[in-house]
Design a protein around this motif. Sequence first.
Motif, PDB file in Angstrom:
ATOM      1  N   VAL A  87     -21.529  44.902  -5.186  1.00 43.80           N
ATOM      2  CA  VAL A  87     -21.191  46.196  -6.215  1.00 43.80           C
ATOM      3  C   VAL A  87     -21.624  47.292  -5.265  1.00 43.80           C
ATOM      4  O   VAL A  87     -22.687  47.724  -4.770  1.00 43.80           O
ATOM      5  CB  VAL A  87     -22.202  46.116  -7.223  1.00 43.80           C
ATOM      6  N   GLY A  88     -20.544  47.982  -4.845  1.00 42.06           N
ATOM      7  CA  GLY A  88     -20.655  49.333  -3.830  1.00 42.06           C
ATOM      8  C   GLY A  88     -21.016  48.370  -2.611  1.00 42.06           C
ATOM      9  O   GLY A  88     -20.308  47.492  -2.207  1.00 42.06           O
ATOM     10  N   PRO A  89     -22.024  49.174  -1.967  1.00 40.56           N
ATOM     11  CA  PRO A  89     -22.361  48.385  -0.651  1.00 40.56           C
ATOM     12  C   PRO A  89     -23.206  47.171  -0.618  1.00 40.56           C
ATOM     13  O   PRO A  89     -23.503  46.737   0.419  1.00 40.56           O
ATOM     14  CB  PRO A  89     -23.159  49.925   0.026  1.00 40.56           C
ATOM     15  N   GLN A  90     -23.958  47.065  -2.009  1.00 37.55           N
ATOM     16  CA  GLN A  90     -24.980  45.999  -1.901  1.00 37.55           C
ATOM     17  C   GLN A  90     -24.483  44.607  -2.605  1.00 37.55           C
ATOM     18  O   GLN A  90     -23.436  44.767  -3.369  1.00 37.55           O
ATOM     19  CB  GLN A  90     -26.099  46.667  -2.857  1.00 37.55           C
ATOM     20  N   ILE A  91     -24.939  43.569  -1.886  1.00 37.30           N
ATOM     21  CA  ILE A  91     -24.679  42.308  -2.483  1.00 37.30           C
ATOM     22  C   ILE A  91     -25.904  41.976  -3.492  1.00 37.30           C
ATOM     23  O   ILE A  91     -26.950  41.805  -2.978  1.00 37.30           O
ATOM     24  CB  ILE A  91     -24.637  41.466  -1.428  1.00 37.30           C
ATOM     25  N   VAL A  92     -25.695  41.666  -4.833  1.00 34.21           N
ATOM     26  CA  VAL A  92     -26.569  41.471  -5.831  1.00 34.21           C
ATOM     27  C   VAL A  92     -26.209  40.288  -6.574  1.00 34.21           C
ATOM     28  O   VAL A  92     -25.069  39.886  -6.512  1.00 34.21           O
ATOM     29  CB  VAL A  92     -26.709  42.691  -6.519  1.00 34.21           C
ATOM     30  N   PHE A 101     -18.494  34.202 -17.874  1.00 34.45           N
ATOM     31  CA  PHE A 101     -18.474  33.242 -16.718  1.00 34.45           C
ATOM     32  C   PHE A 101     -17.328  32.736 -16.487  1.00 34.45           C
ATOM     33  O   PHE A 101     -16.680  32.431 -15.342  1.00 34.45           O
ATOM     34  CB  PHE A 101     -19.850  32.263 -16.703  1.00 34.45           C
ATOM     35  N   ASP A 102     -16.724  31.871 -17.618  1.00 31.44           N
ATOM     36  CA  ASP A 102     -15.601  31.082 -17.412  1.00 31.44           C
ATOM     37  C   ASP A 102     -14.278  31.874 -16.851  1.00 31.44           C
ATOM     38  O   ASP A 102     -13.489  31.454 -16.391  1.00 31.44           O
ATOM     39  CB  ASP A 102     -15.212  30.475 -18.827  1.00 31.44           C
ATOM     40  N   VAL A 103     -14.341  33.099 -17.221  1.00 29.44           N
ATOM     41  CA  VAL A 103     -13.079  33.979 -16.883  1.00 29.44           C
ATOM     42  C   VAL A 103     -13.052  34.747 -15.633  1.00 29.44           C
ATOM     43  O   VAL A 103     -12.211  34.727 -14.714  1.00 29.44           O
ATOM     44  CB  VAL A 103     -13.241  35.310 -17.901  1.00 29.44           C
ATOM     45  N   ILE A 104     -14.154  34.652 -15.055  1.00 27.08           N
ATOM     46  CA  ILE A 104     -14.488  35.366 -13.527  1.00 27.08           C
ATOM     47  C   ILE A 104     -14.232  34.289 -12.508  1.00 27.08           C
ATOM     48  O   ILE A 104     -14.306  33.065 -12.722  1.00 27.08           O
ATOM     49  CB  ILE A 104     -16.135  35.546 -13.389  1.00 27.08           C
ATOM     50  N   VAL A 105     -13.382  34.831 -11.680  1.00 24.93           N
ATOM     51  CA  VAL A 105     -12.580  34.088 -10.603  1.00 24.93           C
ATOM     52  C   VAL A 105     -13.366  34.374  -9.554  1.00 24.93           C
ATOM     53  O   VAL A 105     -13.359  35.895  -9.053  1.00 24.93           O
ATOM     54  CB  VAL A 105     -11.350  34.356 -10.519  1.00 24.93           C
ATOM     55  N   PRO A 106     -14.111  33.669  -8.308  1.00 17.94           N
ATOM     56  CA  PRO A 106     -14.428  33.978  -7.081  1.00 17.94           C
ATOM     57  C   PRO A 106     -13.503  34.623  -6.224  1.00 17.94           C
ATOM     58  O   PRO A 106     -12.431  34.384  -6.309  1.00 17.94           O
ATOM     59  CB  PRO A 106     -15.172  32.622  -6.582  1.00 17.94           C
ATOM     60  N   LYS A 107     -13.934  35.358  -5.101  1.00 19.85           N
ATOM     61  CA  LYS A 107     -13.078  35.867  -4.074  1.00 19.85           C
ATOM     62  C   LYS A 107     -11.973  36.830  -4.603  1.00 19.85           C
ATOM     63  O   LYS A 107     -11.020  36.943  -4.272  1.00 19.85           O
ATOM     64  CB  LYS A 107     -12.528  34.787  -3.366  1.00 19.85           C
ATOM     65  N   LYS A 108     -12.153  37.529  -5.935  1.00 21.02           N
ATOM     66  CA  LYS A 108     -11.477  38.720  -6.462  1.00 21.02           C
ATOM     67  C   LYS A 108     -12.133  39.871  -6.853  1.00 21.02           C
ATOM     68  O   LYS A 108     -13.481  39.804  -7.097  1.00 21.02           O
ATOM     69  CB  LYS A 108     -10.718  37.888  -7.594  1.00 21.02           C
ATOM     70  N   THR A 109     -11.677  41.037  -6.716  1.00 21.85           N
ATOM     71  CA  THR A 109     -12.273  42.042  -7.290  1.00 21.85           C
ATOM     72  C   THR A 109     -11.631  42.231  -8.881  1.00 21.85           C
ATOM     73  O   THR A 109     -10.558  42.379  -8.958  1.00 21.85           O
ATOM     74  CB  THR A 109     -11.408  43.474  -6.304  1.00 21.85           C
ATOM     75  N   ILE A 110     -12.892  42.446  -9.488  1.00 23.12           N
ATOM     76  CA  ILE A 110     -12.648  42.817 -10.955  1.00 23.12           C
ATOM     77  C   ILE A 110     -13.266  44.054 -11.511  1.00 23.12           C
ATOM     78  O   ILE A 110     -14.332  44.347 -10.768  1.00 23.12           O
ATOM     79  CB  ILE A 110     -13.009  41.403 -11.863  1.00 23.12           C
TER      80      ILE A 110
END
Length: 161
Positions: A87-92, A101-110
């Motif tokens: 999120v911005g410059p931070q990894i959280v 959670f089921d809709v979110i796909v890894p390695k993508k910007t959403i």
Amino acid sequence: MSASDIFIIVAVVLAIAIFAIYKLSSRNYKRSIEAQDFINANKQVVPIYVIDKKFAKPTENDFNKQVFEQFNNSMKRRKMCMVRAKVGPQIVTLITEKNVFDVIVPKKTIKVDLSGLFIVNVVGVNLADKKKKSLREKASLFTSSSRQSNSRFSFCFHEQI
């Protein structure tokens, strides 16, 4: 002690138990409404890059020490839907509900509605369409689409004759 005395004691104990359950549930309902109002008041649309997602128990490695100490014991023992994102410059590490959670796909910007560390919703995606279908629902979709395709071909076949 006669049977009527035992019956009266059991009835009183049941009445007290039902009253206690009613009071606790109404208190929890009020708290959930307040929490939902707070979430809706503080949510904002933010683009995030999803690095990883997992369904696991939270650890101190996942969250800051201050945030982890605020979790109550039941939250520490329970498995949660966690999304590791930039999120911005931070990894959280963010928390979400199962349907999001089921809709979110890894390695993508959403783009998501974010309220603190909680992902409320994925913007631009209809969650009802993306939910996982059971085997019966998939079979019914397959059979209804095959019936429609067969009726089209039979219609075309009759026209050509």
